[in-house]
Every structure is written in C-alpha cells, then in structure tokens.
Design a protein around this motif. Structure first.
Motif, PDB file in Angstrom:
ATOM      1  N   ALA A 377       0.783  -1.142   0.018  1.00  0.00           N
ATOM      2  CA  ALA A 377      -0.014   0.029   0.046  1.00  0.00           C
ATOM      3  C   ALA A 377       0.866   1.118  -0.024  1.00  0.00           C
ATOM      4  N   GLY A 378       0.389   2.377  -0.661  1.00  0.00           N
ATOM      5  CA  GLY A 378       1.177   3.386  -0.928  1.00  0.00           C
ATOM      6  C   GLY A 378       2.314   3.539  -2.282  1.00  0.00           C
ATOM      7  N   ASN A 379       2.375   2.527  -2.781  1.00  0.00           N
ATOM      8  CA  ASN A 379       3.014   2.280  -3.971  1.00  0.00           C
ATOM      9  C   ASN A 379       2.322   3.116  -5.133  1.00  0.00           C
ATOM     10  N   VAL A 380       2.660   3.815  -6.026  1.00  0.00           N
ATOM     11  CA  VAL A 380       2.268   4.356  -6.946  1.00  0.00           C
ATOM     12  C   VAL A 380       2.567   3.711  -8.260  1.00  0.00           C
ATOM     13  N   PHE A 381       1.863   3.211  -9.180  1.00  0.00           N
ATOM     14  CA  PHE A 381       2.204   2.652 -10.600  1.00  0.00           C
ATOM     15  C   PHE A 381       1.434   3.152 -11.541  1.00  0.00           C
ATOM     16  N   THR A 382       1.971   3.202 -12.745  1.00  0.00           N
ATOM     17  CA  THR A 382       1.468   3.279 -13.890  1.00  0.00           C
ATOM     18  C   THR A 382       0.778   2.039 -14.286  1.00  0.00           C
TER      19      THR A 382
END
Length: 430
Positions: A377-382
């Motif tokens: 949680a908290g990872n930002v992905f395209t």
C-alpha cells in the motif's frame, strides 16, 4: 516556484525515517543538481536533485543537506548549506532562500551559508565514522555526465580517506517507493492538471492540425495551472508514428482517419503524472480501431485489479501477458500456432506489445521502487498496455496512474480523465 508551498511536515518525516536507518556515528550528505550549460552563457532550466528535495523541500541550486543524528552538537544533527543571497543576485536572478524561509520550507533550524561549508564539514567529519554518499542506482539509469554529487564524493574520499563509506540509495529506494498522503495529493494535482490539458485538446483536434500544435495546447494549459513543464518529453504520435515507442519529434500533420497516441503528463512541485490516451483525428474511431482500442482498455482494467499488496512485479507482467495474448487472438493478430510455438523468453504477444505494463511513479516519472519485493500500500504505479500494428498504420496505448490500497482495487488518480471510446467521441464532437 510556481507551485504552492508544500507542508514541511513531509520533509521532517522523510528525514526522520532516513536517519532511523543510518548506522551509529554516521552522517549523510545530499547535494543539489548543477545548472547545466548549453553554450556561450546559456543554461538549461534548473531541475533539483530529487533526493535532496525529498528530504528538505529545498528547490534551489548550490544547496547541501547534511544529516548527522549522533552529532554531539544538537544543532548539527540537521544542517542546510545555502547560496547566500545579496542585492546583485536579487536584481539579476531573483531572491534566493533566506535562513528564515529555509526553516519555513524544510523545518531545519540550522542553516549556514555555503561559504561556511568547508569549516563546518571538517568539524563534523572529525566526529563521525561513516559517510553516506548519494548515488543514482535506478535500474534504468545511464549517467554519463559527472554530477555535483559525484564531484563531492570524489573530493571527500580524497580528503578523508580513513572514513568508512555507505550508500544512501538503498534506504531511499525503500522510503521513496511508499508515498505519504501529502505526496499522493501532489501527484493527484499533477494528474488533475493533465486532465485539463487533455480536455482542452479534445475540443481542438481535427484533420490538418499538427502534432506540435497539440503539444502547445497541453503546455498552455499546464503553465496556467502552476505546472512549469511536461513531466517528461511528450509523445504526440499520429498515424504510424505511434508505432515508434519513444517518438518525440511531434512534427507531422494529423490526417483524417488516423489515430493520435498521446503520452503526456504535467509535473507539479517536482512530482510527475504519466498519462497515455489514443484519440481519432476525425472524432470517430473506425470499426477496426475501436476493436483494438477496447481490447487495450480491457487489458488495462484487468491489469489494474492485480495491483494489490503482495503482488510480485515480475509475476504481474507474466499475467498481463496472458491477458494480452487472449485479446490478440480475438483480434486475429495471433493464432494458436503462434502461441504454441512461442519463445518463452519473448512470448508471441511481444510482437504487438513489447514494453512493460507498469512502473513506479512519483518524484521521477520512472520512480524508485523495489521490484523484487511484494507490492505494498502506498506504491504508485502506472498501468499502460498497448497494441502496435505498423501494418495497419496505428498503435494504441492507454495509461492511468494508480495508488495501491491496503484493501481492494487501487485508487485511480486519473479516474476523471476521459478514456472510454464513447466519451472520447462525444467530447470531440460537441
């Protein structure tokens, strides 16, 4: 700076988290980027080194951050060194940070002018055993230019050969991969600015416009919404140009019946957005274009659902490959024999979808992240699948930016940017 001042609690927290990972009796040093020359007296626009920005919020050249949590002098546990401003600099360049403003921005109480660095640094180096140096270890990095950081490392090792050396990057990879809510809000702002640019061009595009006209429309909207620039070199690829993955010339006329692949994103406060959309020059998709478009969109939607805590990046891409293979079979681009006889190291679907589906995003468009540990949680992905068909004269890529949540599907930061084919056509034909 064009952006609103960021809550300094973000930087206070980031420094606290970093120092908690440091060895006893150690200090860490972070330098600003250089201002790079072009020729004569021309320079490139200044871009702050992302790590010193992440830890201090200082967005100014010739700045140095030192963290020394075990310093015997409490005033030296966090130190900023800044270029001293004066009346001449104020007239020619604009005012730089004062010591008071630096405290307001960063939360760091001890601020020295840069001319005092050698004296203070010598003092604290006599009090520590290990120095953390900051090097660029991103898996895509290819650095040929000697940076200010590299020069500092070389000079410090020569001057203090008896010290031990350690790497900041592994700590930063871990910390920067999980975004604070303040960071997510900044990325959301960048995405919202990108949305405004996209909605603007939907009413602008028609046969006869040029790719650079579209680029200019985006830039107009970005600047008027406090973004200083594109987060990365924009791709505005009409027709077969879309089949060149990193097409950036943007110098061709957009012709009736063609598609335009747009891969653009605004930055805001040094944080990136990263959007891909594909739209019809004439305002309507052909039947075939629509078939391929919907296939890409289905892969994107199904791939997004996999971005949950515990997912492994490598396994995720294998599963996305299976989704894409199914869609390509349905489109008649692959047949069963292609799949049965495929090379496991380069599966059949790679003929039409040759790049990865997702990468970390944040302060860098291809941000730091831990590719060999489970997503959290908290990872930002395209999420950016594509199908590229040179023989048919078009390529389609669709891309959103999402935040992994503790439970449920990821939160789509681009949820308000039109993507369904019907909505695209409706907005282009208003």
């Amino acid at each position: 700076m064009k952006y609103h001042q960021i809550d300094r609690n973000l930087f206070i927290k980031n420094r606290k988290n970093f120092m908690a990972k440091m060895k006893p009796s150690s200090l860490a040093v972070f330098n600003s980027n250089d201002i790079y020359p072009i020729s004569a007296d021309s320079t490139m626009p200044f871009e702050q080194a992302r790590d010193i920005f992440y830890l201090s919020g200082v967005d100014q050249e010739e700045s140095i951050l030192v963290m020394f949590p075990d310093a015997p002098n409490p005033d030296h546990r966090e130190i900023l060194f800044l270029k001293e401003t004066n009346e001449h600099i104020a007239v020619w360049e604009g005012e730089k940070l004062t010591k008071e403003k630096a405290l307001e921005v960063s939360g760091i109480k001890t601020v020295y002018w840069l001319k005092e660095f050698d004296k203070v640094f010598y003092e604290i180096m006599t009090q520590c055993d290990t120095v953390y140096f900051n090097t660029n270890e991103h898996y895509r990095a290819n650095v040929e230019t000697e940076t200010r950081e590299a020069r500092f490392i070389k000079a410090t090792k020569d001057k203090f050969p008896a010290h031990s050396w350690a790497k900041s990057n592994p700590i930063l990879q871990r910390l920067r991969s999980v975004k604070d809510q303040i960071e997510i809000d900044l990325i959301q702002t960048a995405c919202d600015i990108t949305e405004k640019g996209f909605r603007r061009i939907l009413g602008f595009v028609k046969p006869g416009v040029w790719e650079f006209d579209i680029e200019a429309e985006f830039m107009h909207e970005f600047l008027r919404n406090r973004s200083k620039k594109f987060a990365y070199t924009p791709i505005v690829a009409s027709g077969n140009n879309a089949n060149v993955l990193h097409y950036i010339e943007n110098n061709q006329e957009c012709k009736a019946g063609d598609l335009i692949l747009l891969d653009v994103g605004a930055e805001y406060a040094n944080y990136s957005s990263d959007m891909s959309r594909t739209i019809p020059v004439s305002g309507r998709f052909t039947k075939r274009q629509r078939q391929v478009y919907d296939a890409v969109n289905r892969v994107k939607n199904d791939a997004t659902k996999m971005l949950v805590p515990g997912t492994m990046w490598k396994e995720y891409h294998v599963e996305v490959g299976k989704l894409m293979t199914s869609e390509l079979l349905g489109l008649g681009l692959l047949d069963k024999a292609d799949v049965q006889n495929e090379n496991p190291d380069w599966p059949a679907y790679k003929k039409y979808f040759m790049h990865g589906t997702s990468h970390h995003m944040g302060l860098d468009t291809h941000d730091y992240g831990l590719l060999y540990e489970p997503m959290q949680a908290g990872n930002v992905f395209t999420v950016e699948p594509g199908i590229y068909i040179p023989d048919e004269g078009f390529g389609i890529r669709l891309e959103d930016d999402v935040v992994i949540q503790e439970k449920g599907e990821p939160f789509n930061l681009m949820r308000n940017i039109p993507i369904e084919a019907e909505e695209i056509e409706e907005l282009m034909n208003k």
